[in-house]
Design an enzyme around this catalytic site. Sequence first.
Site, mmCIF file in Angstrom:
data_model
loop_
_atom_site.group_PDB
_atom_site.id
_atom_site.type_symbol
_atom_site.label_atom_id
_atom_site.label_comp_id
_atom_site.label_asym_id
_atom_site.label_seq_id
_atom_site.Cartn_x
_atom_site.Cartn_y
_atom_site.Cartn_z
ATOM 1 N N ARG A 225 3.086 -16.257 11.292
ATOM 2 C CA ARG A 225 2.233 -16.739 10.209
ATOM 3 C C ARG A 225 2.441 -18.238 10.036
ATOM 4 O O ARG A 225 3.555 -18.746 10.169
ATOM 5 C CB ARG A 225 2.550 -16.010 8.892
ATOM 6 C CG ARG A 225 1.998 -14.590 8.819
ATOM 7 C CD ARG A 225 0.488 -14.595 8.725
ATOM 8 N NE ARG A 225 -0.092 -13.263 8.565
ATOM 9 C CZ ARG A 225 -0.548 -12.529 9.563
ATOM 10 N NH1 ARG A 225 -0.469 -12.976 10.817
ATOM 11 N NH2 ARG A 225 -1.088 -11.351 9.337
ATOM 12 N N HIS A 273 -5.211 -18.576 16.841
ATOM 13 C CA HIS A 273 -4.797 -17.260 16.335
ATOM 14 C C HIS A 273 -5.269 -16.163 17.304
ATOM 15 O O HIS A 273 -5.931 -15.199 16.916
ATOM 16 C CB HIS A 273 -5.351 -17.007 14.935
ATOM 17 C CG HIS A 273 -4.528 -16.015 14.162
ATOM 18 N ND1 HIS A 273 -4.272 -16.136 12.817
ATOM 19 C CD2 HIS A 273 -3.888 -14.873 14.544
ATOM 20 C CE1 HIS A 273 -3.534 -15.124 12.402
ATOM 21 N NE2 HIS A 273 -3.284 -14.348 13.437
#
Length: 310
Positions: A225, A273
């Site tokens: 994250r 991502h």
Amino acid sequence: MNLLLAGTWDPGEEAAWAQALRAALPAHRLLLARDAVTPIDAAIVANPPPGSLQGLPALRLIQSLWAGVDRLLGDATLPDGVPVARMVDPAMNAAMAETALWAVLALQRDFFRYAAQQRERVWHVLPQRRADEVTVLVLGCGQMGRGAARRLQQQGYRVAAWSRNAVAAEPGVTLYYGRDGLDAALPQAHIVINLLPLTPETRGLLDASFFAAMPAGAGVVNLARGAHLVEAHLLAALASGRIAHAVLDVFAHEPLPPEHPFWRHEYITVLPHAAAQTDLRSAARIAADNIEALAAGRPLANLVDRTRGY
């Protein structure tokens, strides 16, 4: 049962998930929008907008389509007492292990530096390290962390793993845990791969003190994250040479803004991502299995401990 599909979607994504889930759950009714007169038994979600699951008194399960549930648990309106299940997909775990291996191999063999040399038309051979001369520290001992550690060990790297608490480690992987364990592991780590869940305890873990504890010229790979990383501290560590190169797949703000310094930084590799995308084909089946378990009164898989955040 009546099922609600709720999420924040890219164009066409909702329709694709609806088609796959309806095929996997033919005996149940999947709704794409809330109907005030229809009691919802279970919600299948992908980062639903805050408030999406309020006012559903019959709700018995919240099944996430994503592996990370920090955004979901961060919704103050999430119904209390309703079990939350996260996605644990072997296909996603395998993809993450592939990305971890690629990043470590590129750092070990200086392939990122060779790519920079190509852009400048420089022909220069760099010293070549062997895999067994490189210690890789994997942060996180969940499904993805264990899979990455196993894959790296198979390729001959010296692999260590760190967890907040004592857990069973992969055979041949040196386990460290707790703050003292992290302090002992970092000075030995030529490359750190972050695969931790995001919790209040791990937020901002990759900071100036973290980088200062690593050997000079180390590599950092963040696949977990964006909020794990203090961006300004990484930029300072790169400028000083404490960190030689960083591979980043996740960011505080996504998509990464065009003006962000990471885009053009010589020693940062940016991924959008994409290290381990959810595989719709396998994930729909896994979500469906949990829905069927709910319908049959069987134990549910991959339930989240809300107090721990994963």
